[in-house]
Motif scaffolding. Structure first.
Motif, short mmCIF file in Angstrom:
data_model
loop_
_atom_site.label_atom_id
_atom_site.label_comp_id
_atom_site.label_asym_id
_atom_site.label_seq_id
_atom_site.Cartn_x
_atom_site.Cartn_y
_atom_site.Cartn_z
N SER A 1 -40.45 20.65 -51.04
CA SER A 1 -39.67 20.73 -49.81
C SER A 1 -40.52 21.35 -48.72
CB SER A 1 -38.40 21.56 -50.02
OG SER A 1 -37.70 21.74 -48.80
N PHE A 2 -40.55 20.68 -47.57
CA PHE A 2 -41.18 21.26 -46.38
C PHE A 2 -40.27 20.94 -45.21
CE2 PHE A 2 -43.80 22.23 -42.87
CZ PHE A 2 -44.80 23.08 -43.31
N GLY A 3 -39.66 21.97 -44.63
CA GLY A 3 -38.72 21.78 -43.54
C GLY A 3 -39.29 22.29 -42.22
N VAL A 4 -38.84 21.68 -41.15
CA VAL A 4 -39.23 22.09 -39.80
C VAL A 4 -38.00 22.65 -39.11
CG1 VAL A 4 -39.90 21.21 -37.54
CG2 VAL A 4 -41.17 20.50 -39.57
N ASN A 5 -38.10 23.87 -38.60
CA ASN A 5 -37.02 24.51 -37.86
C ASN A 5 -37.46 24.73 -36.42
OD1 ASN A 5 -34.68 25.57 -39.81
ND2 ASN A 5 -36.63 25.63 -40.90
N VAL A 6 -36.56 24.42 -35.48
CA VAL A 6 -36.89 24.53 -34.06
C VAL A 6 -35.86 25.39 -33.36
CG1 VAL A 6 -37.40 23.26 -31.94
CG2 VAL A 6 -37.83 22.18 -34.16
N ALA A 7 -36.33 26.40 -32.64
CA ALA A 7 -35.47 27.17 -31.73
C ALA A 7 -35.58 26.54 -30.35
CB ALA A 7 -35.91 28.63 -31.69
N VAL A 8 -34.48 26.04 -29.84
CA VAL A 8 -34.47 25.40 -28.52
C VAL A 8 -33.95 26.41 -27.50
CG1 VAL A 8 -33.47 23.56 -27.11
CG2 VAL A 8 -34.17 23.10 -29.48
N VAL A 9 -34.72 26.59 -26.41
CA VAL A 9 -34.30 27.44 -25.30
C VAL A 9 -34.15 26.56 -24.07
CG1 VAL A 9 -34.91 29.39 -23.83
CG2 VAL A 9 -35.46 29.45 -26.27
N SER A 10 -32.96 26.59 -23.47
CA SER A 10 -32.63 25.70 -22.36
C SER A 10 -33.31 26.14 -21.07
CB SER A 10 -31.11 25.66 -22.16
OG SER A 10 -30.64 26.94 -21.78
N ALA A 11 -33.26 25.27 -20.07
CA ALA A 11 -33.86 25.57 -18.77
C ALA A 11 -33.15 26.72 -18.07
CB ALA A 11 -33.86 24.32 -17.89
N ASP A 12 -31.88 26.93 -18.38
CA ASP A 12 -31.16 28.08 -17.81
C ASP A 12 -31.22 29.30 -18.73
OD1 ASP A 12 -29.53 26.84 -19.67
OD2 ASP A 12 -27.68 27.28 -18.62
N ASN A 13 -32.24 29.31 -19.61
CA ASN A 13 -32.59 30.48 -20.41
C ASN A 13 -31.50 30.85 -21.42
OD1 ASN A 13 -34.86 32.22 -20.78
ND2 ASN A 13 -33.58 33.94 -20.12
N LYS A 14 -31.07 29.88 -22.19
CA LYS A 14 -30.11 30.11 -23.27
C LYS A 14 -30.74 29.69 -24.60
CE LYS A 14 -26.43 31.23 -20.70
NZ LYS A 14 -27.02 31.11 -19.35
N ALA A 15 -30.62 30.55 -25.60
CA ALA A 15 -31.03 30.20 -26.96
C ALA A 15 -29.89 29.43 -27.62
CB ALA A 15 -31.35 31.44 -27.77
N ILE A 16 -30.20 28.30 -28.23
CA ILE A 16 -29.17 27.42 -28.81
C ILE A 16 -29.18 27.57 -30.33
CG2 ILE A 16 -28.41 25.02 -29.08
CD1 ILE A 16 -29.63 24.46 -26.33
N PHE A 17 -28.00 27.83 -30.89
CA PHE A 17 -27.83 27.99 -32.33
C PHE A 17 -26.94 26.87 -32.86
CE2 PHE A 17 -28.29 32.06 -30.23
CZ PHE A 17 -29.24 32.72 -30.98
N LEU B 1 -32.98 20.65 -18.72
CA LEU B 1 -31.63 20.63 -19.28
C LEU B 1 -31.08 22.03 -19.48
CD1 LEU B 1 -31.87 17.88 -22.07
CD2 LEU B 1 -30.58 17.75 -19.95
N SER B 2 -29.85 22.26 -19.03
CA SER B 2 -29.15 23.51 -19.29
C SER B 2 -28.51 23.45 -20.67
CB SER B 2 -28.08 23.76 -18.24
OG SER B 2 -27.03 22.82 -18.37
N ALA B 3 -28.09 24.59 -21.19
CA ALA B 3 -27.42 24.62 -22.49
C ALA B 3 -26.14 23.79 -22.45
CB ALA B 3 -27.12 26.06 -22.88
N HIS B 4 -25.40 23.87 -21.38
CA HIS B 4 -24.16 23.10 -21.26
C HIS B 4 -24.47 21.61 -21.28
CE1 HIS B 4 -20.03 22.23 -20.18
NE2 HIS B 4 -20.46 21.47 -19.19
#
Length: 489
Positions: free
Chosen positions: A311-327, A409-412
């Motif tokens: 198993s090899f998985g890729v995890n990505v933390a996305v941070v929006s243009a309006d500075n929001k961390a998306i979970f 892109l914003s989080a919304h």
């Protein structure tokens, strides 16, 4: 209790506590209860999430055997979360904790009374549990606080005692990732957040051989293949035997005057059924040993046999243009991290999707594919950085941790775009977002309703993402202050 309507009990336990769970199940059944314990009712190849979810839905009570091993078990924590949070339906299952080896209760169970359990008192504990569950069952008090018949509760440990909480400073240790009271089994093999690994320096070497399973594991794989074929033929939920890679070697070096990191990952061919066979880490072989005890060294996870690393998985933390961390919260249908909060995107390397002919896969392209399939965001809409290579040392699963910073892109807007349909929308049930600053993200990770519901890589990834944005010194200093405030509250 009436034999026509027996109380039903699910026993959640770590497989290192199997013998104690068996003794307890036998005592409860002799007292008239209907007991669900996975070894007797879960067939090889069944969907673990599906069967356990169904079982918890069907029972009245969940007995949580809380031991040093179970509090680190993703499965045990998930079973408790399913029961306590009503994540399968609106039915509220009652959770009754039983404490083994003087362990400190996890936060989700600290407000509940419990009994101590060992082999010498199984009979008396079973009698007390049966009296307690009978009173709830016959009274029909499904929303009553569980444990009314259990009288003893150990006081919280002294803050200066041997069982006190972990040190407040966030530390990446060989045993895993620790952030105050939050601990996961993720070992950071390479990467510190401040020095990303460039795309041209993440090199993959393909070994065309298929991993060679030892005979007993090969038998387990055949069982899985036969069971999944049966389920498919009967129109039941089943697993597809996707083409995978196994990690056969890893090395890292430094290049140039800036000592830029360069990694080399050697992969062999594998498939999903091989992965499922090897992931039965605590199932016993004929000689009584297990894959975990026979093949894995907790002090040296990088040198595990290739067939144990499928198993090899890729995890990505996305941070929006309006500075929001998306979970993202994973769905009950995924094979890994089901019902847990995770990174914004989670994707496994696929031999069929990520390799063209004999060309090795590109870790960055795997991350881009995941972002596209789960969030419908195109590669020209963000910048992508590889922060670390990791191993989940409890499951022996390798991974790569990425940060994606959106341009516009914003989080919304991300949530809205996903609502209009994405290929892998089924993999996640919900998105949430928080201000991407040190204080809000650290406090979000440590929220009481989140701290035990994180997938293994989520907290380390978002922590390293903060380090990338604000610098390690600032993140560690402020994290320490936040954790000290939580401890003193």
């Amino acid at each position: 209790m009436s034999s026509e309507n027996p109380v039903s009990i699910f026993i959640s336990y770590s497989h290192t506590d199997r013998s104690l769970a068996r003794l307890l199940a036998a005592e409860l059944e002799s007292g008239g209860a209907r007991v669900w314990i996975d070894e007797g009712e879960l067939r090889i190849g069944d969907s673990l999430v599906e069967r356990i979810s169904e079982a918890i839905y069907e029972v009245d009570f969940l007995l949580a055997l809380v031991s040093p091993t179970s509090i680190r078990s993703g499965w045990c924590q998930r079973e408790i979360a399913l029961a306590m949070n009503g994540q399968i339906s609106n039915k509220k299952i009652k959770v009754l904790p039983l404490c083994i080896e003087n362990v400190v209760m996890p936060p989700t169970l600290r407000d509940r009374v419990y009994l101590d359990l060992n082999e010498d008192c199984v009979g008396s504990v079973a009698d007390k549990v049966l009296r307690d569950v009978r009173s709830h069952h016959e009274a029909g008090t499904s929303r009553s606080a569980p444990g009314a018949g259990i009288q003893r509760q150990r006081p919280a440990p002294d803050s200066n005692g041997p069982n006190n909480a972990p040190p407040p400073s966030p530390v990446l240790t060989p045993q895993g990732f620790r952030l105050g009271p939050l601990f996961t089994d993720l070992l950071i093999v390479e990467g510190d957040g401040e020095h990303p690994i460039p795309e041209h320096s993440a090199r993959i070497i393909l070994d065309p051989q298929f991993v060679n399973l030892p005979d007993e594991l090969a038998e387990w794989r055949e069982e899985i293949e036969a069971e999944q074929a049966r389920r498919r033929n009967e129109g039941l939920t089943h697993f597809w035997n996707g083409l995978r890679y196994a990690v056969a070697g890893f090395s890292v070096t430094r290049v140039g005057v800036d000592e830029e990191p360069e990694i080399f990952l050697r992969l062999k061919n594998a498939d999903y059924f091989t992965f499922l066979a090897a992931q039965q880490l605590d199932r016993e072989f004929r000689d009584g040993s297990t894959p975990r005890s026979r093949y894995l060294d907790p002090e040296d996870p990088q040198n595990a046999p290739d067939f144990m690393c499928c198993s090899f998985g890729v995890n990505v933390a996305v941070v929006s243009a309006d500075n929001k961390a998306i979970f993202a919260r994973r769905s009950a249908q995924v094979g890994s991290g089901a019902l847990l909060w995770n990174s914004s995107v989670n994707e496994a390397i696929s031999r069929s999707l990520d390799s063209q002919g004999r060309k090795p896969p590109n870790l960055f392209d795997v991350a881009r594919r995941g972002i596209s399939e789960e969030l419908a965001i195109h590669s020209n809409e963000y910048g992508l950085e590889l922060l670390a290579i990791s191993i989940d040392v409890n499951k022996q699963q390798w991974g790569a941790l990425f940060l994606a910073s959106l341009n516009r892109l914003s989080a919304h807007e991300v949530v809205e775009r996903r609502s209009r349909g994405v290929p892998d929308k089924w993999e996640n049930t919900a998105l949430d977002y928080e201000e991407f600053q040190i204080d809000p993200v650290i406090k979000y990770l440590l929220r009481p309703d989140r701290i035990n519901d994180w997938a293994t890589s989520a907290a380390p990834l978002f922590y390293l993402s903060l380090v990338r944005r604000f610098g390690r010194a600032s993140v560690e200093q402020r994290s320490t202050q936040i954790i000290a405030g939580i401890d003193s509250a």
